[in-house]
Design a protein around this motif. Structure first.
Motif, PDB file in Angstrom:
ATOM      1  N   CYS A   1       3.634   0.253  -2.980  1.00  0.00           N
ATOM      2  CA  CYS A   1       2.456   0.722  -3.708  1.00  0.00           C
ATOM      3  C   CYS A   1       2.863   1.946  -4.531  1.00  0.00           C
ATOM      4  O   CYS A   1       3.344   2.938  -3.971  1.00  0.00           O
TER       5      CYS A   1
ATOM      6  N   GLN B   1       1.152   4.191  -5.874  1.00  0.00           N
ATOM      7  CA  GLN B   1       0.297   5.364  -5.706  1.00  0.00           C
ATOM      8  C   GLN B   1       0.669   6.222  -4.493  1.00  0.00           C
ATOM      9  O   GLN B   1       0.365   7.411  -4.457  1.00  0.00           O
ATOM     10  N   CYS B   2       1.303   5.595  -3.485  1.00  0.00           N
ATOM     11  CA  CYS B   2       1.535   6.374  -2.264  1.00  0.00           C
ATOM     12  C   CYS B   2       2.973   6.334  -1.755  1.00  0.00           C
ATOM     13  O   CYS B   2       3.264   6.920  -0.714  1.00  0.00           O
ATOM     14  N   LYS B   3       3.877   5.647  -2.453  1.00  0.00           N
ATOM     15  CA  LYS B   3       5.257   5.579  -1.959  1.00  0.00           C
ATOM     16  C   LYS B   3       5.853   6.998  -1.904  1.00  0.00           C
ATOM     17  O   LYS B   3       5.545   7.855  -2.733  1.00  0.00           O
ATOM     18  N   LYS B   4       6.697   7.205  -0.901  1.00  0.00           N
ATOM     19  CA  LYS B   4       7.213   8.553  -0.656  1.00  0.00           C
ATOM     20  C   LYS B   4       8.731   8.492  -0.503  1.00  0.00           C
ATOM     21  O   LYS B   4       9.262   7.635   0.206  1.00  0.00           O
TER      22      LYS B   4
ATOM     23  N   VAL C   1       3.875   4.258   2.791  1.00  0.00           N
ATOM     24  CA  VAL C   1       3.001   5.236   3.432  1.00  0.00           C
ATOM     25  C   VAL C   1       1.655   4.602   3.775  1.00  0.00           C
ATOM     26  O   VAL C   1       1.263   4.530   4.932  1.00  0.00           O
ATOM     27  N   GLY C   2       0.952   4.121   2.754  1.00  0.00           N
ATOM     28  CA  GLY C   2      -0.381   3.551   2.949  1.00  0.00           C
ATOM     29  C   GLY C   2      -1.457   4.449   2.383  1.00  0.00           C
ATOM     30  O   GLY C   2      -1.456   5.661   2.630  1.00  0.00           O
ATOM     31  N   CYS C   3      -2.368   3.865   1.599  1.00  0.00           N
ATOM     32  CA  CYS C   3      -3.474   4.623   1.006  1.00  0.00           C
ATOM     33  C   CYS C   3      -4.668   3.695   0.842  1.00  0.00           C
ATOM     34  O   CYS C   3      -4.613   2.528   1.241  1.00  0.00           O
ATOM     35  N   ASN C   4      -5.746   4.185   0.237  1.00  0.00           N
ATOM     36  CA  ASN C   4      -6.941   3.360   0.052  1.00  0.00           C
ATOM     37  C   ASN C   4      -6.683   2.156  -0.847  1.00  0.00           C
ATOM     38  O   ASN C   4      -7.331   1.124  -0.727  1.00  0.00           O
TER      39      ASN C   4
ATOM     40  N   CYS D   1      -3.922   0.371  -0.970  1.00  0.00           N
ATOM     41  CA  CYS D   1      -3.031  -0.669  -0.423  1.00  0.00           C
ATOM     42  C   CYS D   1      -3.150  -0.831   1.091  1.00  0.00           C
ATOM     43  O   CYS D   1      -2.900  -1.920   1.606  1.00  0.00           O
ATOM     44  N   SER D   2      -3.465   0.209   1.823  1.00  0.00           N
ATOM     45  CA  SER D   2      -3.579   0.280   3.288  1.00  0.00           C
ATOM     46  C   SER D   2      -2.247   0.141   4.020  1.00  0.00           C
ATOM     47  O   SER D   2      -2.012   0.790   5.026  1.00  0.00           O
TER      48      SER D   2
ATOM     49  N   GLY E   1       0.911   0.350   2.432  1.00  0.00           N
ATOM     50  CA  GLY E   1       2.038   0.950   1.719  1.00  0.00           C
ATOM     51  C   GLY E   1       2.682  -0.004   0.742  1.00  0.00           C
ATOM     52  O   GLY E   1       3.566   0.377  -0.032  1.00  0.00           O
TER      53      GLY E   1
END
Length: 568
Positions: free
Chosen positions: A455, A457-460, A488-491, A493-494, A496
């Protein structure tokens, strides 16, 4: 001062006086107001009507409704059918509670909404399309509590006790107020489409019923309907798939064609008797999705050149290999789409036909009717084809006919279940195909796997340990030049991850590999020869995707770790 929609449309030059006169005449004949006729008959574009209402009433026009503006708890206060029937939706925007509606003249709907919300509201205008898309996307159907409560607490329900009704309504979402079992099945299907699931598993256990969705290749638990509705649930799905409700001891296969949120979905249904009842697996195919062009498959420049060269040859066999669910069919259709021209005849034999493509003849395997891959191929060769696609080469007979077809001037596309490209040659040898026939007919073998896409938006970014780097076949020095990412996971993708893409291993039938084939060399020797000729292994292609920040080490290792990289 402008008081009517038609006057505003005239002022906006979205409607001519001549057209308006015709509309007024027809609305009188239909005994409806001019405004209602303009809206229902779609005389002018939705956007023009929304803009006109916005100017008339001095209220905002919402071209789109974003996720930030939607509150699922707020939506859940209003019955789904009411929202859809009235093209109305409550949203939060700039700290205010807003009622967005397509037709502000629908005063009754606005008043009822205000009563249901019990809050101070403002009015805005949007198009029916934007409102319906928002409702379909964000209406909170995750919980099944209300549905389960409607099933009652005392009486056990079986298939015969449920009044199922008809299933001819076009959009399942419109059936949300129907009988509880129908609502439950509709909910299961809708949530699968909403979450972009490829498969639905309904699994009976001793004391519970489990529903799971396969999303991006991974099974995720969804919810647990009550065990007592198991019979009714299975019966409902059997009715939709046109299967025998009374037959509970034998496996059954069927299909459902439905429409969910304006998407045409093909569903393949498989029912298998187990000790705790019938297990159902449904494979979903979104017919609205087009074919992926070859250049969008994510091939490296070397692999792209090999494929384009191979498919432009007048004859030969192109094989796509990999396990079930590795995207082989999608790749085959990308190739077929490239080859599909008015000047060539293309015929396919498939089990089942997964995509319908204009301009080609597609044959469905039906073993009960005597249509097998082999028998269909014999008939196809009398149809004067230029290109033949065989859904799967399962046995020696099919392989022999495919080879003979290529040797007599046809381009043949097919799939095979092997772990990598070199192993496909040894697999055909195991089938009993003569090595010289393989060497002279096969032109290209593509092995592939699907890996999950990070994702964005939230990859780290993170630093992998020495063991992980070593498992990829990289040195510490090489790893220092790469930015590794983890899920990671976010709204958005949940998990990641969001979506999947293929990694490839593409081998050409060169003179050296043909010689090794005739010698019946093992797969390892063939692989080493292919590596010397610049073949990229699956794991190497995966490493390239890691370098691009598209996926993770874990994803690549999960599908390609069994392929060892050996020095050239």
């Amino acid at each position: 001062m402008i008081k009517t929609l038609s006057e505003q449309l005239l002022a906006d030059k979205a409607l001519t006086k001549q057209k308006l006169n015709a509309v007024e005449k027809k609305s009188q004949e239909a005994k409806v107001s001019t405004t209602d006729y303009l809206i229902t008959e779609k005389i002018v574009p939705e956007e023009a009507i929304a803009t006109a209402f916005s100017k008339m009433l001095s209220v905002p026009f919402l071209e789109k409704i974003t996720e930030e503006m939607v509150n699922p708890d707020l939506l859940g206060k209003i019955p789904f059918k009411f929202l859809k029937d009235n093209s109305i939706i409550p949203i939060k925007h700039v700290g205010s509670l807003i009622i967005a509606i397509a037709n502000p003249n629908n005063y009754q709907a606005v008043d009822e909404m205000k009563v249901l919300l019990s809050e101070q509201t403002l009015l805005a205008v949007s198009t029916p399309k934007v409102i319906h898309e928002t409702i379909n996307k964000y209406y909170p159907l995750e919980g099944t509590k209300e549905m389960i409560e409607e099933l009652g607490e005392e009486e056990a329900i079986d298939g015969e006790a449920v009044e199922f009704g008809g299933i001819d309504e076009g959009d399942l979402l419109g059936m949300a107020q129907e009988a509880p079992i129908i609502k439950m099945v509709n909910h299961i299907l809708f949530q699968a489409v909403k979450q972009i699931a490829s498969d639905i598993h309904i699994e009976p256990q001793e004391k519970e019923l489990i529903v799971r969705y396969r999303i991006d290749g991974i099974l995720h638990p969804a919810f647990n309907p009550p065990k007592r509705i198991q019979g009714a649930l299975v019966s409902r799905i059997k009715i939709m798939a046109n299967l025998n409700i009374a037959e509970k001891r034998k496996p059954q296969d069927g299909g459902i064609q439905i429409k969910i949120a304006d998407k045409a979905i093909d569903i393949r249904v498989s029912i298998l008797p187990t000790i705790f009842g019938e297990k159902i697996v449904m494979r979903l195919q979104d017919k609205s999705k087009g074919y992926i062009p070859i250049e969008k498959l994510g091939l490296s420049s070397r692999d792209y050149k090999v494929i384009i060269h191979s498919i432009n040859l007048p004859n030969g066999i192109i094989m796509v290999t990999g396990p079930t669910g590795s995207g082989k069919t999608t790749t085959l259709y990308a190739i077929l789409n490239q080859l599909n021209k008015p000047t060539v005849s293309i015929v396919t034999v498939e089990d089942p036909v997964e995509f319908q493509m204009n301009g080609i003849a597609q044959v469905q395997v039906n073993e009960k009717a005597g249509i097998t891959f082999a028998s269909a191929l014999r008939s196809i060769l009398r149809q004067d084809p230029d290109i033949i696609m065989i859904g799967e080469t399962r046995d020696q007979e099919t392989a022999q006919i495919a080879i003979q077809s290529s040797l007599t001037g046809h381009l043949v596309l097919t799939t095979l279940h092997t772990n990598n490209a070199p192993a496909s040659i040894t697999r055909m040898l195991d089938m009993g195909v003569e090595p010289y026939l393989i060497a002279s007919s096969v032109t290209c073998i593509m092995a592939q796997r699907l890996v999950r896409r990070l994702c964005p938006q939230c990859k780290k970014s993170f630093k992998p340990d020495v063991a992980m780097i070593k498992s990829l076949g990289l040195t510490a020095k090489e790893a220092q030049k790469i930015t590794f990412y983890q899920a990671v996971g976010c709204n958005a993708c949940s998990s990641g991850y969001k979506g999947r893409f293929p990694i490839f291993e593409i081998m050409q039938m060169s003179p050296e590999i043909a010689r090794l084939t005739i010698e019946q060399a093992d797969a390892n020797r063939i692989r080493q020869a292919a590596i010397k000729e610049d073949m990229t292994l699956l794991i190497q292609d995966g490493i390239e995707k890691i370098k691009e920040g598209l996926t993770t080490i874990d994803e690549v290792l999960s599908v390609a770790a069994n392929v060892q990289i050996e020095t050239k």
